[in-house]
Design a protein around this motif. Structure first.
Motif, mmCIF file in Angstrom:
data_model
loop_
_atom_site.group_PDB
_atom_site.id
_atom_site.type_symbol
_atom_site.label_atom_id
_atom_site.label_comp_id
_atom_site.label_asym_id
_atom_site.label_seq_id
_atom_site.Cartn_x
_atom_site.Cartn_y
_atom_site.Cartn_z
ATOM 1 N N PRO A 106 -25.640 -37.415 63.311
ATOM 2 C CA PRO A 106 -25.305 -36.048 63.738
ATOM 3 C C PRO A 106 -24.111 -35.445 63.004
ATOM 4 O O PRO A 106 -24.210 -34.309 62.500
ATOM 5 N N PRO A 107 -22.963 -36.159 62.902
ATOM 6 C CA PRO A 107 -21.843 -35.543 62.178
ATOM 7 C C PRO A 107 -22.125 -35.338 60.697
ATOM 8 O O PRO A 107 -21.694 -34.335 60.117
ATOM 9 N N LEU A 108 -22.860 -36.259 60.060
ATOM 10 C CA LEU A 108 -23.176 -36.081 58.648
ATOM 11 C C LEU A 108 -24.155 -34.930 58.432
ATOM 12 O O LEU A 108 -24.062 -34.194 57.434
ATOM 13 N N LEU A 109 -25.086 -34.755 59.366
ATOM 14 C CA LEU A 109 -25.962 -33.583 59.297
ATOM 15 C C LEU A 109 -25.145 -32.306 59.461
ATOM 16 O O LEU A 109 -25.393 -31.302 58.784
ATOM 17 N N GLY A 110 -24.177 -32.353 60.370
ATOM 18 C CA GLY A 110 -23.297 -31.207 60.535
ATOM 19 C C GLY A 110 -22.504 -30.918 59.278
ATOM 20 O O GLY A 110 -22.327 -29.756 58.883
ATOM 21 N N LEU A 111 -22.027 -31.985 58.621
ATOM 22 C CA LEU A 111 -21.269 -31.818 57.382
ATOM 23 C C LEU A 111 -22.148 -31.207 56.290
ATOM 24 O O LEU A 111 -21.724 -30.288 55.569
ATOM 25 N N GLY A 112 -23.376 -31.704 56.167
ATOM 26 C CA GLY A 112 -24.299 -31.130 55.196
ATOM 27 C C GLY A 112 -24.625 -29.678 55.513
ATOM 28 O O GLY A 112 -24.703 -28.829 54.618
ATOM 29 N N GLY A 113 -24.802 -29.394 56.806
ATOM 30 C CA GLY A 113 -25.062 -28.019 57.213
ATOM 31 C C GLY A 113 -23.885 -27.113 56.898
ATOM 32 O O GLY A 113 -24.060 -25.965 56.464
ATOM 33 N N HIS A 121 -26.091 -20.436 52.217
ATOM 34 C CA HIS A 121 -27.525 -20.738 52.305
ATOM 35 C C HIS A 121 -27.957 -20.863 53.769
ATOM 36 O O HIS A 121 -28.361 -21.941 54.234
ATOM 37 N N ILE A 122 -27.893 -19.770 54.475
ATOM 38 C CA ILE A 122 -28.231 -19.777 55.901
ATOM 39 C C ILE A 122 -29.724 -20.004 56.110
ATOM 40 O O ILE A 122 -30.136 -20.842 56.921
ATOM 41 N N THR A 123 -30.556 -19.274 55.381
ATOM 42 C CA THR A 123 -32.011 -19.415 55.525
ATOM 43 C C THR A 123 -32.470 -20.811 55.139
ATOM 44 O O THR A 123 -33.320 -21.410 55.812
ATOM 45 N N ALA A 124 -31.914 -21.355 54.069
ATOM 46 C CA ALA A 124 -32.285 -22.709 53.640
ATOM 47 C C ALA A 124 -31.972 -23.721 54.730
ATOM 48 O O ALA A 124 -32.756 -24.649 54.975
ATOM 49 N N LEU A 125 -30.834 -23.559 55.398
ATOM 50 C CA LEU A 125 -30.467 -24.472 56.486
ATOM 51 C C LEU A 125 -31.496 -24.416 57.604
ATOM 52 O O LEU A 125 -31.952 -25.455 58.096
ATOM 53 N N LEU A 126 -31.876 -23.211 58.008
ATOM 54 C CA LEU A 126 -32.831 -23.069 59.117
ATOM 55 C C LEU A 126 -34.183 -23.669 58.761
ATOM 56 O O LEU A 126 -34.805 -24.352 59.578
ATOM 57 N N TRP A 127 -34.637 -23.433 57.544
ATOM 58 C CA TRP A 127 -35.943 -23.966 57.133
ATOM 59 C C TRP A 127 -35.907 -25.479 56.977
ATOM 60 O O TRP A 127 -36.857 -26.172 57.360
ATOM 61 N N LEU A 128 -34.829 -25.990 56.419
ATOM 62 C CA LEU A 128 -34.716 -27.439 56.248
ATOM 63 C C LEU A 128 -34.691 -28.139 57.603
ATOM 64 O O LEU A 128 -35.349 -29.172 57.788
#
Length: 240
Positions: A106-113, A121-128
């Motif tokens: 979870p924290p690493l996903l948050g860091l990547g986000g 890259h807001i749209t890329a985050l939502l699609w990924l």
């Protein structure tokens, strides 16, 4: 007709890969406060923790696949616990990395986000995020888990397709703040359980048996990853 379809697909691809304007600073702070309001109070955290469990078990599953193990299924339970089952050698680096991936995911996903949002890259985050949830749904093996992932993924789909840019930005920032802040609390909860003599089969204890390294040191690693991710990711979000 073919040209129109190709142009539409190219336009959609450009939108996903392109950058979007950063939200106003007040939106960034408002989503931070919203994430804190969900994570800190026990009543709300008890519900919201399901999303952290999705990331936790998804981390186990993803690393199991990347290290060559056979992922057989993931189960999510109403008490916010979960179980990821994979086949392969019961020892070795693959098993160690798989076991270590849960609390750190979870924290690493948050860091990547946060890195994606910092780059616009807001749209890329939502699609990924949507693609990852769809991939995880295939491996869910119980009704509660399927419902939880469907509701979470459905929310991302609705926001991605129907919401305006400002709403998408606010949602994306709220999700990333939640992963960063919510990724810190589980390690402290595990530490408290172990102090009371519980959680004897936790990820930290499994890692201890696999590596002969004390479980407390693995718990320290979980703390270090989550806190460093929060500090680094938070800086990217606030400076973006």
């Amino acid at each position: 007709m073919h040209t129109i379809a190709s142009d539409s697909l190219a336009s959609l691809w450009d939108e996903v890969l392109g950058s979007q304007p950063d939200p106003d600073l007040w939106v960034v702070f408002a989503t931070l406060v919203a994430a804190l309001a969900v994570v800190v109070p026990h009543v709300l955290w008890r519900i919201a923790r399901n999303a952290i469990t999705i990331a936790h078990e998804g981390g186990h599953g993803l690393i199991a696949l990347l290290t060559g193990r056979t992922l057989t299924g993931i189960r999510l339970h109403s008490d916010t616990s979960g179980l990821t089952v994979s086949r392969g050698k019961p020892h070795g680096i693959g098993m160690i990395l798989t076991a270590a991936a849960g609390y750190t995911a979870p924290p690493l996903l948050g860091l990547g986000g946060a890195a994606l949002l910092g780059a616009g890259h807001i749209t890329a985050l939502l699609w990924l995020a949507t693609l990852l949830l769809v991939a995880m749904l295939v491996m869910i093996r119980n009704a509660y888990g399927a419902l939880t992932v469907l509701l979470t993924g459905g929310t991302f789909v609705v926001v991605s397709w129907l919401a305006g840019p400002q709403v998408q930005a606010a949602f994306a920032y709220a999700v990333v703040w939640f992963l960063l802040i919510g990724g810190v609390r589980p390690a402290f909860e595990l530490q408290a359980k172990r102090a009371r003599g519980g959680a004897g089969d936790s990820d930290a204890d499994q890692l201890s048996r696999l590596t002969h390294v004390p479980a407390g040191l693995w718990l320290f690693l979980f703390h270090a990853v989550s806190l460093c991710s929060l500090i680094g990711g938070g800086r990217w979000l606030l400076e973006g």
